[in-house]
Design a protein around this motif. Sequence first.
Motif, PDB file in Angstrom:
ATOM      1  N   VAL A  15       0.679  -1.303  -0.173  1.00 24.58           N
ATOM      2  CA  VAL A  15       0.175  -0.101   0.097  1.00 24.58           C
ATOM      3  C   VAL A  15       0.763   1.305   0.015  1.00 24.58           C
ATOM      4  O   VAL A  15       1.664   1.212   0.471  1.00 24.58           O
ATOM      5  CB  VAL A  15      -0.925  -0.100   1.399  1.00 24.58           C
ATOM      6  N   GLY A  16       0.298   2.241  -0.573  1.00 21.55           N
ATOM      7  CA  GLY A  16       1.116   3.439  -0.787  1.00 21.55           C
ATOM      8  C   GLY A  16       1.337   4.292   0.485  1.00 21.55           C
ATOM      9  O   GLY A  16       0.618   3.789   1.786  1.00 21.55           O
ATOM     10  N   ALA A  17       2.163   5.306   0.683  1.00 19.43           N
ATOM     11  CA  ALA A  17       2.564   6.022   1.946  1.00 19.43           C
ATOM     12  C   ALA A  17       1.272   6.502   2.381  1.00 19.43           C
ATOM     13  O   ALA A  17       0.245   6.906   2.019  1.00 19.43           O
ATOM     14  CB  ALA A  17       3.792   7.078   1.717  1.00 19.43           C
ATOM     15  N   PRO A 103     -10.036   4.911  -0.211  1.00 13.48           N
ATOM     16  CA  PRO A 103      -9.307   4.070  -1.091  1.00 13.48           C
ATOM     17  C   PRO A 103      -7.818   4.103  -0.932  1.00 13.48           C
ATOM     18  O   PRO A 103      -7.374   5.282  -0.776  1.00 13.48           O
ATOM     19  CB  PRO A 103      -9.874   4.227  -2.250  1.00 13.48           C
ATOM     20  N   ALA A 104      -7.099   2.844  -1.237  1.00 12.96           N
ATOM     21  CA  ALA A 104      -5.634   2.877  -1.048  1.00 12.96           C
ATOM     22  C   ALA A 104      -5.082   2.347  -2.031  1.00 12.96           C
ATOM     23  O   ALA A 104      -5.876   1.361  -2.858  1.00 12.96           O
ATOM     24  CB  ALA A 104      -5.043   2.188   0.233  1.00 12.96           C
ATOM     25  N   SER A 105      -4.041   2.613  -2.710  1.00 16.65           N
ATOM     26  CA  SER A 105      -3.251   2.114  -3.939  1.00 16.65           C
ATOM     27  C   SER A 105      -2.733   0.656  -3.558  1.00 16.65           C
ATOM     28  O   SER A 105      -2.245   0.654  -2.631  1.00 16.65           O
ATOM     29  CB  SER A 105      -2.211   2.982  -4.325  1.00 16.65           C
ATOM     30  N   VAL A 106      -2.789  -0.244  -4.379  1.00 20.42           N
ATOM     31  CA  VAL A 106      -2.324  -1.563  -4.069  1.00 20.42           C
ATOM     32  C   VAL A 106      -1.796  -2.184  -5.296  1.00 20.42           C
ATOM     33  O   VAL A 106      -2.244  -1.998  -6.656  1.00 20.42           O
ATOM     34  CB  VAL A 106      -3.303  -2.544  -3.709  1.00 20.42           C
ATOM     35  N   ASN A 107      -0.678  -2.725  -5.284  1.00 21.66           N
ATOM     36  CA  ASN A 107       0.139  -3.351  -6.377  1.00 21.66           C
ATOM     37  C   ASN A 107      -0.263  -4.854  -6.289  1.00 21.66           C
ATOM     38  O   ASN A 107       0.092  -5.640  -5.422  1.00 21.66           O
ATOM     39  CB  ASN A 107       1.836  -3.136  -6.231  1.00 21.66           C
ATOM     40  N   GLY A 108      -0.863  -5.222  -7.277  1.00 21.76           N
ATOM     41  CA  GLY A 108      -1.325  -6.609  -7.732  1.00 21.76           C
ATOM     42  C   GLY A 108      -0.647  -6.982  -8.901  1.00 21.76           C
ATOM     43  O   GLY A 108       0.616  -6.605  -9.180  1.00 21.76           O
ATOM     44  N   ALA A 115      -8.126  -0.196  -3.884  1.00 17.99           N
ATOM     45  CA  ALA A 115      -8.582  -0.982  -2.876  1.00 17.99           C
ATOM     46  C   ALA A 115      -9.317  -0.167  -1.736  1.00 17.99           C
ATOM     47  O   ALA A 115      -8.694   0.763  -1.276  1.00 17.99           O
ATOM     48  CB  ALA A 115      -7.936  -2.041  -2.389  1.00 17.99           C
ATOM     49  N   LEU A 116     -10.669  -0.634  -1.287  1.00 18.01           N
ATOM     50  CA  LEU A 116     -11.027  -0.032  -0.064  1.00 18.01           C
ATOM     51  C   LEU A 116     -10.283  -0.483   1.358  1.00 18.01           C
ATOM     52  O   LEU A 116      -9.665  -1.401   1.252  1.00 18.01           O
ATOM     53  CB  LEU A 116     -12.535  -0.365   0.124  1.00 18.01           C
TER      54      LEU A 116
END
Length: 319
Positions: A15-17, A103-108, A115-116
């Motif tokens: 997740v991002g900072a 929401p937060a950024s997620v690396n898939g 993503a919530l």
Amino acid sequence: MRRDAITRRYATALVGAGMCLARSAGAAEGVSSTSPVGPIPPSPSSYTPPDTVSAVRDLYRRMSVPVRVNGQGPFPFVVDTGANRTVISRELATQLGLPVGSPASVNGVAGIQMALTTSARLDVGARHHLDAPLLIFPQDDIGGPGLLGLDDLDGQAVTLDFRLQTLRVEPGRQLAMDARAITLGARRRSGQLTFVDAALDGQRLTAFMDTGADSTIGNLALRAKAANREPDRLSFHTSIMSATGQTIEGEIADLPRLRIGRLTLSTWPVTFADLHTFRMWNMIDKPALLLGVDVLSRFDYVCLDFARNQVRFRLPQTT
């Protein structure tokens, strides 16, 4: 030819900072679990590793850690050393009435998406995490009520005991050492994944542990080396799906002489794909391998000791 899609059961959730984990100062105690789907059978005199991906999944579904969420539960959470953040299922979050945050950024597997999020108190043994930030994914995608990521494993030792079909999370410094285990020094990349000694057909490669992946995945540089050595080796197209809902195309081929520590697999199927994960850690030009449960379950047990920065394996007894 094409095989059925395989599941990289959980997202590589970096997740991002801005999201941090609030930890209590209380003493940490170990926690272990038995199977959530039935009693654990008596310890066998010898261990026979599963021989199919479906058998690997069935074995791993039996291994979880009891976690209380806001004092309720416990709920069986799987431990995912390929995820930086802890995840709760959408269904459990709804059941418990958890508030939905930004929401937060997620690396898939295929790239970055949103993503919530939510937050809750998590109790894992005597470890109390107040207002722990959680990602939210559908239960069908993550395979259960939730998973523990690396944010909840600092200073702990995670033992996947395949012979006893149990999973344990214990304070790493308090864990007694096993004289019969093979101990390998480990290192973190950006403080996250654990790397171990590995080689393909005598050539060293970078390998890291991912207990949330059913199948072992190699990067395209590793695929190129394998193809150069055995250009006529048969391969199959497949798809890799993650808990983020992303899908990426891959290719399955049997690799010869894969060595992990002192264990050598004469031939083993590996999926090759251009995962976003490999790009994120600059593993594009050099051969790299993400070790899934299909390979880890070749051992009696695997212990990832985040306190000592070690990985310990014990080979199955032959007598």
